[in-house]
Write a protein that holds these residues in place. Structure first.
Motif, PDB file in Angstrom:
ATOM      1  N   TYR B 179       0.831  -1.203   0.000  1.00 28.70           N
ATOM      2  CA  TYR B 179       0.000   0.000   0.000  1.00 28.70           C
ATOM      3  C   TYR B 179       0.871   1.260   0.000  1.00 28.70           C
ATOM      4  N   VAL B 180       1.872   1.292   0.890  1.00 29.07           N
ATOM      5  CA  VAL B 180       2.736   2.472   1.017  1.00 29.07           C
ATOM      6  C   VAL B 180       3.523   2.695  -0.275  1.00 29.07           C
ATOM      7  N   ASP B 181       4.097   1.626  -0.840  1.00 31.13           N
ATOM      8  CA  ASP B 181       4.813   1.759  -2.109  1.00 31.13           C
ATOM      9  C   ASP B 181       3.883   2.250  -3.215  1.00 31.13           C
ATOM     10  N   GLY B 182       2.632   1.756  -3.181  1.00 33.82           N
ATOM     11  CA  GLY B 182       1.660   2.163  -4.197  1.00 33.82           C
ATOM     12  C   GLY B 182       1.372   3.660  -4.149  1.00 33.82           C
ATOM     13  N   LEU B 183       1.314   4.229  -2.960  1.00 34.32           N
ATOM     14  CA  LEU B 183       1.083   5.677  -2.840  1.00 34.32           C
ATOM     15  C   LEU B 183       2.229   6.451  -3.494  1.00 34.32           C
ATOM     16  N   VAL B 184       3.464   6.007  -3.252  1.00 36.59           N
ATOM     17  CA  VAL B 184       4.632   6.695  -3.829  1.00 36.59           C
ATOM     18  C   VAL B 184       4.656   6.517  -5.344  1.00 36.59           C
ATOM     19  N   ASP B 185       4.423   5.289  -5.816  1.00 35.91           N
ATOM     20  CA  ASP B 185       4.443   5.032  -7.261  1.00 35.91           C
ATOM     21  C   ASP B 185       3.406   5.893  -7.975  1.00 35.91           C
ATOM     22  N   ARG B 186       2.232   5.980  -7.374  1.00 33.51           N
ATOM     23  CA  ARG B 186       1.162   6.769  -7.975  1.00 33.51           C
ATOM     24  C   ARG B 186       1.564   8.248  -8.089  1.00 33.51           C
ATOM     25  N   LEU B 187       2.256   8.749  -7.060  1.00 24.37           N
ATOM     26  CA  LEU B 187       2.692  10.152  -7.080  1.00 24.37           C
ATOM     27  C   LEU B 187       3.756  10.381  -8.141  1.00 24.37           C
TER      28      LEU B 187
END
Lengths: 188, 188
Positions: B179-187
């Motif tokens: 989840y945390v990696d996904g937030l960064v990737d999305r940004l």
């Protein structure tokens, strides 16, 4: 409880006491903050006897929970504008209005406080969030039925609600209409 | 104040008292929640006299502010991995670890409480956020100097920090690494 509710008429004494007590709680949270007042303070402000508050709500936590649930749920009706973009822009603007200003901020802080408040507060917050999520989901489902590609409810929470909540909770820049619209546009 | 600090040695009595009092505050916030304990409770838990706490911190609000500032700042050193993606993934993972678990959550709740706590709490939170924003900005500036296209610090706040903060504050799903990696990737 059921017995008592059956004899309560809208606009009767019970309703007046309920409204006065709810308003007193909201005022005290705005003025002093969570954890800084007692049932006695609430009763005095509402102009009722302490025993009326204890009889109806049992204790301060249950009263705070009732206020948070009632107010936060009453405030953000889900829009139905005919398009996902229209619904989300309207919803985000409603939430921004609701959490801005001393009363809304106080209620948002109360929600945070409830989450740290043992079983009862925790369950109250879960109920509140579940009801909100259901409403949001039905708005997104309507978009899906119209053939629009809708985001997940959790994406709306993460990228539209959460930034607004955190900016308000941390007292950062005001939520301008441009900022709120920008969050929705970015998500869509 | 200056006078007193000059004669304090690291590892001396003042440092031991400071550490014990800070730990007592963190424990009490975890166990009881904000607003549910007094200077007397803190002193008893830390094994020091009430007067020691009042002499050094003045009042409970100032002490809570000191604890929040010290702990939250000590916990998230800014990474310098050589790439923006590496820095942001590491930073987000650090923040997720910091705010997960009873102590981190208690500190996050304290930050929210401080924002509603009059001039002094407000200023303490502003200082804390400003220091965090400076550190984050210098990480983003390094990326810019390497020729990478970096987001604004406020975008990182809105779309990486805010979702994590709100999920933790509202007790929603756990912050998994995916989840945390996904937030960064999305940004990015």
């Amino acid at each position: 409880m059921e017995e008592r509710q059956r004899v309560r008429r809208p606009g009767g004494r019970a309703a007046r006491v309920g409204a006065a007590v709810h308003q007193a709680v909201t005022d005290l949270i705005s003025e002093r903050g969570y954890g800084k007042f007692t049932v006695g303070d609430v009763a005095a402000r509402a102009g009722v006897a302490d025993s009326s508050v204890y009889r109806r709500w049992g204790n301060l936590e249950a009263l705070l929970t009732d206020v948070a649930l009632t107010r936060l749920n009453a405030r953000s009706p889900m829009p139905d504008t005919g398009s996902l973009a229209g619904d989300l822009h309207t919803y985000a603007a409603n939430v921004a209005r609701e959490i801005t200003g001393p009363e809304g901020l106080a209620l948002l802080r109360l929600a945070v406080a409830l989450s740290g408040n043992g079983q009862q507060g925790r369950r109250a917050l879960d109920d509140l969030l579940a009801e909100r999520a259901r409403h949001l989901q039905s708005m997104l489902d309507r978009a899906g039925e119209r053939g629009e590609r809708a985001p997940d409810a959790l994406e709306v929470l993460d990228h539209v609600m959460a930034p607004m909540y955190i900016r308000v909770l941390f007292g950062l820049d005001p939520l301008t209409p441009e900022y709120v619209d920008g969050l929705v546009d970015r998500l869509l």
